[in-house]
Design a protein around this motif. Structure first.
Motif, PDB file in Angstrom:
ATOM      1  N   TRP A 227       0.821  -1.204   0.000  1.00  0.00           N
ATOM      2  CA  TRP A 227       0.000   0.000   0.000  1.00  0.00           C
ATOM      3  C   TRP A 227       0.857   1.258   0.000  1.00  0.00           C
ATOM      4  O   TRP A 227       0.497   2.273  -0.630  1.00  0.00           O
ATOM      5  N   VAL A 230       2.010   1.789  -3.624  1.00  0.00           N
ATOM      6  CA  VAL A 230       0.914   2.270  -4.473  1.00  0.00           C
ATOM      7  C   VAL A 230       0.597   3.720  -4.163  1.00  0.00           C
ATOM      8  O   VAL A 230       0.411   4.548  -5.066  1.00  0.00           O
ATOM      9  N   LEU A 231       0.546   4.043  -2.875  1.00  0.00           N
ATOM     10  CA  LEU A 231       0.239   5.408  -2.479  1.00  0.00           C
ATOM     11  C   LEU A 231       1.317   6.381  -2.951  1.00  0.00           C
ATOM     12  O   LEU A 231       1.017   7.506  -3.391  1.00  0.00           O
ATOM     13  N   SER A 233       3.212   6.101  -5.644  1.00  0.00           N
ATOM     14  CA  SER A 233       3.045   6.306  -7.087  1.00  0.00           C
ATOM     15  C   SER A 233       1.909   7.268  -7.375  1.00  0.00           C
ATOM     16  O   SER A 233       2.007   8.147  -8.249  1.00  0.00           O
ATOM     17  N   VAL A 234       0.805   7.121  -6.637  1.00  0.00           N
ATOM     18  CA  VAL A 234      -0.332   8.015  -6.848  1.00  0.00           C
ATOM     19  C   VAL A 234       0.031   9.449  -6.492  1.00  0.00           C
ATOM     20  O   VAL A 234      -0.305  10.395  -7.219  1.00  0.00           O
ATOM     21  N   VAL A 235       0.759   9.632  -5.377  1.00  0.00           N
ATOM     22  CA  VAL A 235       1.152  10.978  -4.960  1.00  0.00           C
ATOM     23  C   VAL A 235       2.060  11.628  -5.994  1.00  0.00           C
ATOM     24  O   VAL A 235       1.910  12.819  -6.333  1.00  0.00           O
ATOM     25  N   ARG A 236       3.010  10.851  -6.524  1.00  0.00           N
ATOM     26  CA  ARG A 236       3.916  11.411  -7.549  1.00  0.00           C
ATOM     27  C   ARG A 236       3.143  11.810  -8.799  1.00  0.00           C
ATOM     28  O   ARG A 236       3.399  12.867  -9.402  1.00  0.00           O
ATOM     29  N   SER A 237       2.208  10.984  -9.204  1.00  0.00           N
ATOM     30  CA  SER A 237       1.413  11.305 -10.394  1.00  0.00           C
ATOM     31  C   SER A 237       0.606  12.580 -10.181  1.00  0.00           C
ATOM     32  O   SER A 237       0.515  13.440 -11.078  1.00  0.00           O
ATOM     33  N   LEU A 238       0.020  12.690  -8.995  1.00  0.00           N
ATOM     34  CA  LEU A 238      -0.754  13.898  -8.700  1.00  0.00           C
ATOM     35  C   LEU A 238       0.138  15.137  -8.659  1.00  0.00           C
ATOM     36  O   LEU A 238      -0.282  16.231  -9.084  1.00  0.00           O
TER      37      LEU A 238
END
Length: 286
Positions: A227, A230-231, A233-238
């Motif tokens: 987790w 995954v979190l 990667s999501v933060v970097r994308s945002l």
């Protein structure tokens, strides 16, 4: 009158048959209680209990009450002169037999077929053959009880924490049907007691590989780390998306300045092109 005696004789025979088919079991050392069945409605003036036809306890009112106990029953028997109940303490195997009674000089229908037995000892599970092991297809488990005076006995088996199943003293186990069971336990019981053996290891047991769980499921040790990845990667994308939005927003706010700069660049380029043209024309005239 003859018919009445035939009926009485038939009842006595029937009661004796029922007593033989339904014995009264008593544990060795316990107390045996014998009641009149059915209870007598009349006042008791005499009563005589017998074991296998031999007198053992007698009460006679003539006119004083005379109460006697015979043989080994003296000192451990109690006869109730009102109800006719007889209690015998510290029962032994020699006290087994057929108990009958005469009340007021008449044969009573009461009859007890008494069997004094011992409590069952703790059983032991024996594995056969001795070569039984993981390579065997099947083995036999035997529930062993070494006390013939505890008969009759019944045997039951269970695997692990399952339910008890009544069967014989032997249990056949196979790799095909029983390889998932870790231990087997046998139970021995008779009408007065019950004992269980120690669990016996199943030599045919095979450890089953545990199924691979989804790491995203709760309770998996790898889930928290996954987790986090995954979190992240999501933060970097945002963050990248937010940066692009900010750049576009800044450009939009300064769109006039950008337009002027573009025009200035175009004007300078035109002047440079014109100067280059004049210079080329002058050189051609020379």
């Amino acid at each position: 009158m003859e018919t009445l005696w035939r009926v009485v004789l038939l009842l006595v025979v029937l009661d004796f048959t029922l007593a033989q088919n339904n014995p009264t079991y008593v544990k060795k050392g316990w107390t045996l209680t014998l009641d009149l069945r059915p209870p007598l409605a009349d006042r008791i003036t005499s009563i005589l209990w017998k074991l296998n036809g031999f007198p053992m306890a007698e009460l006679v009112e003539t006119p004083a009450v005379s109460l006697d106990y015979y043989y080994r029953f003296e000192g451990r028997s109690t006869l109730d002169i009102t109800t006719g109940r007889l209690e015998i303490n510290s029962m032994t195997t020699t006290d087994s037999g057929r108990y009958t009674v005469e009340v007021n000089n008449k044969v009573h229908s009461t009859c007890y077929d008494v069997k004094v037995i011992e409590g069952v000892p703790k059983p032991m599970v024996v594995v056969k053959p001795l070569a039984c092991g993981p390579e065997s297809d099947q083995c036999k488990l035997t529930c062993v009880v070494e006390n013939p005076e505890a008969e009759p006995v019944r045997y039951s088996w269970k695997g692990d924490d399952g339910d008890w199943t009544e069967s014989g003293k032997d249990l056949i186990i196979s790799k095909r049907n029983d390889s998932s069971v870790k231990n087997f336990t046998c139970r021995v019981q008779n009408p007065v007691s019950l004992r269980d053996s120690e669990p016996q290891e199943n030599l045919l047991f095979e450890e089953k590989p545990e199924p691979q769980n989804n790491p995203l499921l709760e309770g998996n040790p790898a889930a928290p780390r996954l987790w986090v990845l995954v979190l992240g990667s999501v933060v970097r994308s945002l963050a990248i998306l937010a940066l692009l939005v900010a750049v576009v927003y800044v450009v939009w706010l300064n769109r006039e300045t950008v337009s002027k700069l573009r025009c200035l660049c175009r004007s300078r380029k035109g002047e440079e092109d014109a100067a280059s043209y004049v210079n080329d024309d002058y050189q051609n005239q020379l």
